[in-house]
Motif scaffolding. Sequence first.
Motif, PDB file in Angstrom:
ATOM      1  N   VAL A 421       0.866  -1.179   0.000  1.00 27.87           N
ATOM      2  CA  VAL A 421       0.000   0.000   0.000  1.00 27.87           C
ATOM      3  C   VAL A 421       0.902   1.228   0.000  1.00 27.87           C
ATOM      4  CG1 VAL A 421      -1.813   1.288   1.199  1.00 27.87           C
ATOM      5  CG2 VAL A 421      -1.788  -1.225   1.296  1.00 27.87           C
ATOM      6  N   GLU A 425      -0.873   7.367  -2.564  1.00 25.92           N
ATOM      7  CA  GLU A 425      -2.096   7.092  -3.318  1.00 25.92           C
ATOM      8  C   GLU A 425      -3.331   7.347  -2.457  1.00 25.92           C
ATOM      9  OE1 GLU A 425      -4.376   3.415  -5.647  1.00 25.92           O
ATOM     10  OE2 GLU A 425      -2.507   3.045  -4.560  1.00 25.92           O
ATOM     11  N   ILE A 426      -3.273   6.919  -1.200  1.00 23.43           N
ATOM     12  CA  ILE A 426      -4.416   7.104  -0.302  1.00 23.43           C
ATOM     13  C   ILE A 426      -4.537   8.570   0.105  1.00 23.43           C
ATOM     14  CG2 ILE A 426      -5.580   6.185   1.739  1.00 23.43           C
ATOM     15  CD1 ILE A 426      -4.798   4.140  -0.487  1.00 23.43           C
ATOM     16  N   GLU A 428      -3.818  11.124  -1.735  1.00 22.17           N
ATOM     17  CA  GLU A 428      -4.445  11.842  -2.848  1.00 22.17           C
ATOM     18  C   GLU A 428      -5.970  11.749  -2.748  1.00 22.17           C
ATOM     19  OE1 GLU A 428      -3.237  13.676  -5.194  1.00 22.17           O
ATOM     20  OE2 GLU A 428      -1.094  13.240  -5.313  1.00 22.17           O
ATOM     21  N   ILE A 429      -6.473  10.599  -2.364  1.00 23.82           N
ATOM     22  CA  ILE A 429      -7.918  10.419  -2.218  1.00 23.82           C
ATOM     23  C   ILE A 429      -8.443  11.249  -1.048  1.00 23.82           C
ATOM     24  CG2 ILE A 429      -9.700   8.721  -1.608  1.00 23.82           C
ATOM     25  CD1 ILE A 429      -7.955   6.665  -3.146  1.00 23.82           C
ATOM     26  N   CYS A 474     -13.017   6.671   1.293  1.00 21.10           N
ATOM     27  CA  CYS A 474     -11.843   5.999   0.727  1.00 21.10           C
ATOM     28  C   CYS A 474     -12.189   4.599   0.223  1.00 21.10           C
ATOM     29  CB  CYS A 474     -10.730   5.910   1.767  1.00 21.10           C
ATOM     30  SG  CYS A 474     -10.061   7.500   2.297  1.00 21.10           S
ATOM     31  N   ARG A 475     -13.021   3.889   0.970  1.00 23.09           N
ATOM     32  CA  ARG A 475     -13.342   2.497   0.632  1.00 23.09           C
ATOM     33  C   ARG A 475     -13.972   2.378  -0.749  1.00 23.09           C
ATOM     34  NH1 ARG A 475     -17.212  -1.133   0.546  1.00 23.09           N
ATOM     35  NH2 ARG A 475     -18.807   0.427   0.964  1.00 23.09           N
ATOM     36  N   ARG A 477     -13.249   4.067  -3.294  1.00 22.46           N
ATOM     37  CA  ARG A 477     -12.352   4.539  -4.337  1.00 22.46           C
ATOM     38  C   ARG A 477     -11.088   3.711  -4.531  1.00 22.46           C
ATOM     39  NH1 ARG A 477     -15.492   8.439  -2.511  1.00 22.46           N
ATOM     40  NH2 ARG A 477     -16.072  10.188  -3.897  1.00 22.46           N
ATOM     41  N   VAL A 478     -10.800   2.766  -3.628  1.00 21.84           N
ATOM     42  CA  VAL A 478      -9.607   1.927  -3.775  1.00 21.84           C
ATOM     43  C   VAL A 478      -9.933   0.490  -3.419  1.00 21.84           C
ATOM     44  CG1 VAL A 478      -7.901   3.746  -3.358  1.00 21.84           C
ATOM     45  CG2 VAL A 478      -8.863   2.492  -1.426  1.00 21.84           C
ATOM     46  N   ALA A 479      -9.006  -0.395  -3.758  1.00 16.36           N
ATOM     47  CA  ALA A 479      -9.175  -1.813  -3.440  1.00 16.36           C
ATOM     48  C   ALA A 479      -9.316  -2.017  -1.938  1.00 16.36           C
ATOM     49  CB  ALA A 479      -7.977  -2.593  -3.972  1.00 16.36           C
ATOM     50  N   LYS A 482      -6.505  -1.533   0.630  1.00 18.38           N
ATOM     51  CA  LYS A 482      -5.786  -0.260   0.683  1.00 18.38           C
ATOM     52  C   LYS A 482      -6.384   0.777   1.628  1.00 18.38           C
ATOM     53  CE  LYS A 482      -4.024  -0.356  -4.099  1.00 18.38           C
ATOM     54  NZ  LYS A 482      -4.003   0.391  -5.370  1.00 18.38           N
ATOM     55  N   TYR A 483      -7.685   0.811   1.777  1.00 12.18           N
ATOM     56  CA  TYR A 483      -8.282   1.966   2.461  1.00 12.18           C
ATOM     57  C   TYR A 483      -7.947   1.954   3.957  1.00 12.18           C
ATOM     58  CZ  TYR A 483     -12.226  -0.943   4.119  1.00 12.18           C
ATOM     59  OH  TYR A 483     -13.006  -1.887   4.738  1.00 12.18           O
TER      60      TYR A 483
END
Length: 525
Positions: A421, A425-426, A428-429, A474-475, A477-479, A482-483
């Motif tokens: 992870v 990336e997280i 940015e979200i 977050c959940r 928007r990502v796998a 990852k969140y």
Amino acid sequence: MSFNLAVILRESRTTAPQAPCLLIDGRPMSYAEIDDESSRFARGLAREGIERGSVLAIALPNGAEFVVAYFGALKAGATVLLLNPLLKARELAYLLADSGARAVLAHHRFLDDVREGVELAGNAAIFAVGEASAALPAQVRSYRELLIGASVAAGIGVGEIEPTSATDTAVLLYTSGTTGEPKGAPLTHFQLYMNCTLSAETVGLRREDIALGGLSMFHVYGLGMLNATVRSGAALSVMSRFRAGEALRQMEQDEVSIVLGVPTMYFELLRADSSRFDLSRLRIGASGGAAMPAEIHTRFEQRFGVPIVEGYGLSETAGSATVNKPGDQRFGSVGKPIWGVELRIVDDQGHALPPGPDHIGEIVVAGHNVIEEYHRRPDATAAAFTRGWLHTGDLGYRDEDGYVFVVDRKKDLVIRGGYNVYPREIEEILYAHPAIVEAAVIGVPDARLGEEVHAVVTLRPGTHAEPEQIIEFCRRRVAAYKYPRVIRIIDELPKGPSGKIVKRDLQALFTNRTGSQSTAERKNT
């Protein structure tokens, strides 16, 4: 080959002696003034026996004295050790002893720690800025003593610059020391000259430009800002400490055309009310020091109507390694390697990886900008260098066109249940959430998964968000792996002297439950 970086000041003075070099509280100091004053300082250092090869520590905030002392020390042939003026005695003692500094120039407000640090490190002269000589404690002399009476000093003649070698160490910078003791990065006259020349060319710095000097000059990025401005004969609107409201006022007053900053500075400028200021002279912004969140990048360009060019570098690369050029940039990228520099993306075995976001590896760099070794640290040198290639500790990839994308610090990578992870990336979200202004993602030890993804955020004034709502944001928007499972809301994220968020200080938030009442936390499995 004889070469001294101080020639950039002398050449700009020769071309336009009365042009402003610094703007301090709206008052201009010309290139002739700074050149003359720094020559007097150099002669004063020679009188004290501080000459070619000696180390002078400068522990000052931004100001005229910093610039005079910096160029004066270079003219004397000395190595400049740049120190954060907020360092405490124990930290100072290590750096002074490790560098072998002969003298320290410090602000009078921080003399207690400087005196104690010098006592712990050994013998070094102390000169103070900003206090009358009569008020100084014993064994401390005034900065003015290095100027008053210097005209009769032996050694360096009037206006002369010591003919150092291009490969002599001009500046000694110490890394932050997140893993072990700080390491000294020796930067040569040639490396710093190439850095400021290429940087000035990249952003198109012109003699008529005025740059906002809000970056700390004791940091490699702020030093590059100073050198590039002087190299191009432009002016620097000096801020002793960056504050967004004051920066906007100063940008209007001094007709600033270029802003050089770190992402948190752009974030603070966005938070401030800029509508009442005339910023029509502003034409470009440059960002470095840390990866800029896409949300902040986009909002700043829309609000202020100017492009931001983003670059990448380290202390070990004299501040620059890659850069986006105006008109030739790719959003989210830190650009391409600067002239004369090679960059590769390698796996854990050192093998070069092909382009593409599916091939993330460590960024390694080689070229004229890279230090040859760490100061007195053969072990650290052996660990960081492979046949001239510097292992940066940063993870990234290149696209098919050669643009570099920095994903994260290698040490910040979170491995959750065997999956990688990347915190950026997280983050940015999280920055895209309407209530969040700042965010940092870290890995926290977890008995079942090895590490768990946690996030720390601050909220916009007047907004409200529950941790569960942010987790759900977050959940979606990502796998699933990852969140973040834990969100902690605090008033302000910890930052270092360059404005970067200090993630190592956030770990305590999840091990110490005695935080402020403004925090909130929920666990979501």
